[in-house]
Design an enzyme around this catalytic site. Structure first.
Site, PDB file in Angstrom:
ATOM      1  N   LYS A 189       0.845  -1.206   0.000  1.00 28.93           N
ATOM      2  CA  LYS A 189       0.000   0.000   0.000  1.00 28.93           C
ATOM      3  C   LYS A 189       0.879   1.254   0.000  1.00 28.93           C
ATOM      4  O   LYS A 189       2.079   1.175   0.309  1.00 28.93           O
ATOM      5  CB  LYS A 189      -0.895  -0.020   1.244  1.00 28.93           C
ATOM      6  CG  LYS A 189      -0.112   0.062   2.540  1.00 28.93           C
ATOM      7  CD  LYS A 189      -0.957  -0.295   3.747  1.00 28.93           C
ATOM      8  CE  LYS A 189      -0.131  -0.190   5.009  1.00 28.93           C
ATOM      9  NZ  LYS A 189      -0.712  -0.908   6.138  1.00 28.93           N
ATOM     10  N   ARG A 241     -10.269   0.584  15.739  1.00 27.42           N
ATOM     11  CA  ARG A 241     -10.157   1.520  14.623  1.00 27.42           C
ATOM     12  C   ARG A 241     -11.102   1.071  13.520  1.00 27.42           C
ATOM     13  O   ARG A 241     -11.867   1.844  12.980  1.00 27.42           O
ATOM     14  CB  ARG A 241      -8.698   1.553  14.135  1.00 27.42           C
ATOM     15  CG  ARG A 241      -8.418   2.529  13.026  1.00 27.42           C
ATOM     16  CD  ARG A 241      -6.964   2.476  12.598  1.00 27.42           C
ATOM     17  NE  ARG A 241      -6.588   1.173  12.032  1.00 27.42           N
ATOM     18  CZ  ARG A 241      -5.404   0.897  11.511  1.00 27.42           C
ATOM     19  NH1 ARG A 241      -4.451   1.825  11.498  1.00 27.42           N
ATOM     20  NH2 ARG A 241      -5.134  -0.297  11.013  1.00 27.42           N
ATOM     21  N   TYR A 288      17.392  29.429   8.934  1.00 27.79           N
ATOM     22  CA  TYR A 288      16.205  30.215   9.291  1.00 27.79           C
ATOM     23  C   TYR A 288      16.037  30.321  10.798  1.00 27.79           C
ATOM     24  O   TYR A 288      16.223  29.329  11.528  1.00 27.79           O
ATOM     25  CB  TYR A 288      14.949  29.544   8.729  1.00 27.79           C
ATOM     26  CG  TYR A 288      14.758  29.761   7.251  1.00 27.79           C
ATOM     27  CD1 TYR A 288      14.572  31.042   6.739  1.00 27.79           C
ATOM     28  CD2 TYR A 288      14.745  28.686   6.382  1.00 27.79           C
ATOM     29  CE1 TYR A 288      14.380  31.236   5.374  1.00 27.79           C
ATOM     30  CE2 TYR A 288      14.549  28.870   5.015  1.00 27.79           C
ATOM     31  CZ  TYR A 288      14.371  30.153   4.523  1.00 27.79           C
ATOM     32  OH  TYR A 288      14.180  30.336   3.173  1.00 27.79           O
TER      33      TYR A 288
END
Ligand SMILES: *Cc1c(COP(=O)(O)O)cnc(C)c1O
Length: 365
Positions: free
Chosen positions: A35, A131, A260
């Site tokens: 998958k 689930r 950054y």
């Protein structure tokens, strides 16, 4: 194209890892889980490389199954969440798919179809993950409804462990006990059916869960299903190598910052290598300063924030570093799980979410 950022997929390593599956579960048939584009490794290439040694493939949805068909895969393909709407069943059957049925809603949709074609179904039991899946009571009801239906060719039982990767097997054993009792009840009523429970973690550490079919995913890709505090009993070879090169080098002084937000500041005079890889390629932005990066085969440490196209690495302590030196972000010499740990995630996620920008190549078997 000359940007040096690259993923290499070692198909021979997948075959090696599949041999490990067979060593650990020699009597079970194998559903290779491919998958999500084979966990980011390339579903078609991976499936073709192992097709002769596996019994079935497992994917998330019909679209993924059709993609395998386009590439000539002829095996039966299991849709692990079944169909998302009733109209898909006909297409699924025509495409040679077998369907997980995880809810009574799906059972009813199926029984309302007027197809004459036969479908192989895998009734999914919710044994504790909560689930997806039927309760044991619903399983028995669903089995009775389906096994007399002319539309159903066969029924198999499937369930999934929530914590088979834990050192502590209490949770997995609780799930297993519930399933064993359900299987026993079915057998007592003359309903003998094939069973599939084990993912990679259960395959490697819970032999009682092997039954008829095992469903390895992550171990095929050479990634341990366990966290780093637990050793992996199998000899797995990493399949994905994510590499780039050093594109700039600079010395910075004490008190100067990198990247950054000035998120990392030098405490000593430091040699900083800039690498052509960033979150735009799939390197995790959440990787923190200190994440290992192999530069010229030696471990440097990520410093400052990950940018879209670049990262910076402290290479002060490395023996020799030059522009164009090879860099391994993860692969044969640096486990993706180790990088993932520094990024607050799992190897599963990192390999699966590589972006389309990265050049990809396959080492054939
Ligand atoms: C993905 C998946 C697997 C494979 O799990 P791994 O931990 O990658 O081995 C097995 N069964 C189901 C239902 C899955 O969704």
């Amino acid at each position: 194209m000359s940007r040096p950022t690259h993923i290499q997929i070692d198909l021979a390593a997948i075959k090696h890892n599949l041999q490990q599956v067979k060593t650990f579960a020699p009597t079970s048939k194998v559903i290779a889980m491919v998958k999500a584009n084979a966990y980011g490794h390339g579903a078609a290439e991976v499936s073709l490389a192992i097709a002769e040694q596996v019994d079935m493939f497992g994917v998330c949805c019909l679209e993924e199954a059709l993609q395998l068909r386009e590439h000539g895969i002829q095996h039966s393909i299991l849709l692990i969440e079944g169909c998302f709407e009733a109209s898909e069943y006909k297409q699924a059957i025509m495409a040679g798919c077998e369907c997980v049925i995880h809810s009574m809603l799906q059972v009813k949709e199926l029984l309302n179809l007027s197809s004459v074609m036969k479908l192989k179904v895998w009734l999914k039991v919710d044994s504790g993950m909560h689930r997806l899946g039927l309760t044991p009571h619903e399983f028995i009801e669903a089995y009775q409804l389906l096994h007399t239906s002319e539309m159903i060719e066969s029924i198999q039982l499937l369930s999934h462990f929530s914590s088979a990767d834990d050192q502590d097997k209490t949770s997995a054993l609780t799930q297993l006990t519930l399933l064993q009792s359900l299987i026993k009840t079915q057998i007592a009523q003359g309903h003998n059916m094939p069973v599939s429970l084990a993912n990679s973690a259960a395959l490697l550490t819970l032999e009682q869960s092997h039954y008829d079919w095992v469903r390895p995913g992550i171990m095929l890709y050479g990634i341990s299903p366990f966290r780093s505090n637990m050793s992996c009993p199998a000899d797995l070879q990493p399949v994905m190598s994510f590499t780039s090169k050093v594109i700039a080098l600079r010395n910075i002084e004490i008190g100067e910052s990198v990247g950054y937000g000035d998120a990392w500041t030098a405490k000593r005079r430091s040699l900083i290598a800039t690498i052509a890889v960033g979150y735009g390629d799939g390197y995790p932005r959440t990787a923190s300063s200190g994440t290992p990066v192999l530069v010229n085969g030696q471990r440097g440490e990520l410093v400052g924030r990950v940018s879209m196209d670049m990262i910076c690495v402290d290479v002060t302590d490395l023996l020799s570093v030059n522009i164009n030196d090879p860099v391994e972000l993860w692969g044969k010499n640096l486990a993706v799980n180790e990088v993932a740990e520094h990024a607050g995630t799992l190897g599963y996620e990192l390999v699966t979410r590589m972006t389309g920008r990265v050049r990809r190549s396959f080492i054939p078997v």
